[in-house]
Design a protein around this motif. Structure first.
Motif, PDB file in Angstrom:
ATOM      1  N   ALA A 125      85.982  22.538  58.363  1.00 11.93           N
ATOM      2  CA  ALA A 125      86.253  23.552  59.377  1.00 11.93           C
ATOM      3  C   ALA A 125      86.979  24.740  58.762  1.00 11.93           C
ATOM      4  O   ALA A 125      87.609  24.635  57.699  1.00 11.93           O
ATOM      5  CB  ALA A 125      87.105  22.948  60.499  1.00 11.93           C
ATOM      6  N   ILE A 159      83.263  25.471  63.258  1.00 13.12           N
ATOM      7  CA  ILE A 159      83.754  24.174  63.743  1.00 13.12           C
ATOM      8  C   ILE A 159      82.670  23.146  63.480  1.00 13.12           C
ATOM      9  O   ILE A 159      81.585  23.230  64.062  1.00 13.12           O
ATOM     10  CB  ILE A 159      84.082  24.219  65.252  1.00 13.12           C
ATOM     11  N   MET A 199      91.985  15.508  70.049  1.00 15.58           N
ATOM     12  CA  MET A 199      91.699  16.932  70.143  1.00 15.58           C
ATOM     13  C   MET A 199      92.983  17.686  70.473  1.00 15.58           C
ATOM     14  O   MET A 199      93.973  17.096  70.914  1.00 15.58           O
ATOM     15  CB  MET A 199      90.623  17.188  71.202  1.00 15.58           C
ATOM     16  N   LYS A 200      92.948  18.984  70.269  1.00  8.34           N
ATOM     17  CA  LYS A 200      94.097  19.817  70.589  1.00  8.34           C
ATOM     18  C   LYS A 200      94.471  19.647  72.062  1.00  8.34           C
ATOM     19  O   LYS A 200      93.603  19.629  72.928  1.00  8.34           O
ATOM     20  CB  LYS A 200      93.791  21.289  70.324  1.00  8.34           C
ATOM     21  N   LEU A 271      92.407  22.099  62.766  1.00  4.00           N
ATOM     22  CA  LEU A 271      91.612  20.888  62.583  1.00  4.00           C
ATOM     23  C   LEU A 271      91.926  20.240  61.244  1.00  4.00           C
ATOM     24  O   LEU A 271      92.306  20.915  60.281  1.00  4.00           O
ATOM     25  CB  LEU A 271      90.128  21.222  62.652  1.00  4.00           C
ATOM     26  N   LEU A 306      90.435  16.627  65.889  1.00  2.00           N
ATOM     27  CA  LEU A 306      88.997  16.835  66.015  1.00  2.00           C
ATOM     28  C   LEU A 306      88.683  18.128  66.767  1.00  2.00           C
ATOM     29  O   LEU A 306      89.519  18.628  67.522  1.00  2.00           O
ATOM     30  CB  LEU A 306      88.367  15.657  66.773  1.00  2.00           C
ATOM     31  N   PRO A 307      87.459  18.636  66.602  1.00  2.00           N
ATOM     32  CA  PRO A 307      87.042  19.783  67.422  1.00  2.00           C
ATOM     33  C   PRO A 307      86.993  19.408  68.891  1.00  2.00           C
ATOM     34  O   PRO A 307      86.720  18.257  69.246  1.00  2.00           O
ATOM     35  CB  PRO A 307      85.633  20.108  66.892  1.00  2.00           C
TER      36      PRO A 307
END
Length: 463
Positions: A125, A159, A199-200, A271, A306-307
């Motif tokens: 990424a 991404i 994930m964020k 990421l 992760l994305p």
């Protein structure tokens, strides 16, 4: 007054987040304006993805500089070209066919459209670190005789498309510590987090079982740390920072407690980067007891960021959280696992042969290879298709189910202080540049040979 009045580069977004992934088509245009007739040697636009690291160290009153570059792909489309220089490209540069215009440009504004399909492959990424970065760049270059080249650049955010099924299992760790010096007795901690991949903005669910048989009250704490590693010319450089730190409740001396905690990850996390030879960005989540004037008993869990919008196969969604996992499953009551990333599957890179190149990774929502997989738009729907600049036609080509998905294997038992190492990376093709003839341009052919090492960049006038 300069003859070149304007040289600009723009591209069209394919989603509301203005990001791109494997197989996406990047459409754009170059605007070139001159105030009098001018002759151009070459005008071209290129798209490249590469990682670069660089740092300096001082030893024995001397400065030592270290640097390295890893290229993933480089694609070029010419609008104007000097025929005497045709074919003199670096190995590994892929030429995309397009309309070739007259080298003599009349006064006024001129628009040159371009289109690239981003190749499929195990690419990291976009990342910007302390001593290095991973960048994906669009760049237009205008070359005139006896004049300095003029360039314009735009960075696109890449991404990667991943399969994260193996990151959805709970992690459990245990530590027992005997107190010395200013504290007597012992303490034990057993902690479990619900999975490895997040994930964020997602919540980490933590269950901690504490037996404080020491002579002091202790505090339960949590932290998330990011570590960055850079490698060049046989040397390495490391940096780290604390992303998140939370202090829990006091654990009285002589007590036993089970503490359930939900911690929300920040929205601005970068990421994880684990598939690059010269750069790594990893996260460690720690659960520990704060012991005054002594080393803290701590449990470390590797965490992968992760994305957003990762989709998992039916029947393999995130499991319901159990404080200590599944007692009947493998690896029960084992220390937290360590991520191990292998190379890409054969055929996961691109190659310059005519034909349409569909993706090497099957759709996670289409486990049956007999059924046509859904499109990228079906897997990653856009919630606001009427947003300005949104082009619903710019979607990735369908996946090719003949290849195995790129995922993270079930990780082995870690050491408490593992030595960072650069993982294996899927190599790319080496060979002379190729201009496809006949089939429609801008699409990647299906590779038929085993990939070779990424090409080493040789000196050239235009990088």
């Amino acid at each position: 007054m300069s003859t070149i009045k304007q040289l600009s580069l723009t591209y069209e977004a394919v989603n509301n987040s203005n990001t791109f992934t494997n197989g996406d088509v990047v459409n754009g245009r170059v605007v070139f304006e001159v105030n009098k007739e001018v002759k151009i040697e070459s005008l071209y636009v290129k798209c490249k993805g590469e990682a670069k690291v660089r740092w300096s160290e001082r030893h024995n009153d001397r400065d030592h500089h270290y640097s390295a570059t890893e290229r993933y792909f480089k694609i070029k489309q010419y609008f104007m070209q000097d025929l005497s220089k045709k074919g003199k490209e670096d190995p590994g540069v892929i030429l995309v066919s397009g309309e070739i215009y007259n080298n003599v440009v009349k006064p006024g504004s001129h628009v040159y459209p371009f289109s690239f399909q981003l190749p499929h492959g195990n690419f990291p990424a976009s990342f910007d670190g302390y001593h290095g970065s991973v960048k994906y760049i669009l760049e237009v270059t205008l070359d005139r005789s006896w004049k300095m080249d003029r360039t314009e650049k735009k960075e696109i955010i890449f991404i990667p498309r991943l399969s994260a099924v193996n990151l959805m299992n709970p992690q459990t760790g245990f530590i027992d510590k005997k107190m010395k010096l200013f504290t007597s007795g012992s303490t034990s901690v057993k902690a479990t987090i619900d999975k490895m991949g997040y994930m964020k903005g997602e919540v980490i669910k933590v269950s901690t079982d504490i037996d404080n048989s020491s002579s002091r009250d202790l505090k339960l704490k949590y932290s998330l740390e990011q570590s960055q590693a850079f490698y060049a010319q046989g040397h390495s450089k490391y940096s780290s920072r604390t992303i998140l730190k939370v202090v829990g409740d006091r654990v009285p001396s002589g007590s036993k407690q089970t503490v359930i905690t939900n911690l929300t990850l920040p929205q601005n996390l970068e990421l994880s980067v684990t598939n690059c030879k010269i750069l790594k960005a990893e996260y460690i989540f720690k659960v520990y007891l704060d012991v005054p004037m002594a080393s803290d008993p701590e449990i470390k869990f590797p965490v992968i960021i992760l994305p957003a919008g990762q989709i998992f196969p039916p029947g393999q969604n995130q499991p319901a959280f159990q404080p200590y996992g599944n007692p009947d499953g493998p690896g029960w009551n084992q220390p937290p696992p360590q991520l191990a990333l292998g190379p890409s599957p054969p055929g996961a890179t691109f190659g310059p042969a005519p034909g349409f190149y569909s993706g090497p990774y099957p759709s996670p929502m289409c486990p049956n290879p007999e059924v046509s997989p859904p499109s990228y738009a079906d897997l990653y729907p856009n919630l606001n298709s009427t947003a300005p600049g949104f082009n619903p036609a710019l979607t990735a080509p369908p996946f090719n189910p003949q290849y195995a998905p790129m995922g993270y294997p079930n990780p082995p038992v870690p050491q408490q202080h593992p030595v960072p190492s650069a993982p294996q990376f899927s190599p790319g093709p080496a060979g002379p540049g190729y201009v496809p003839a006949g089939p429609p341009p801008r699409y990647w052919p299906n590779p038929t040979t085993q990939p070779e090492s990424y090409p080493t960049k040789s000196p050239e006038k235009h990088e």
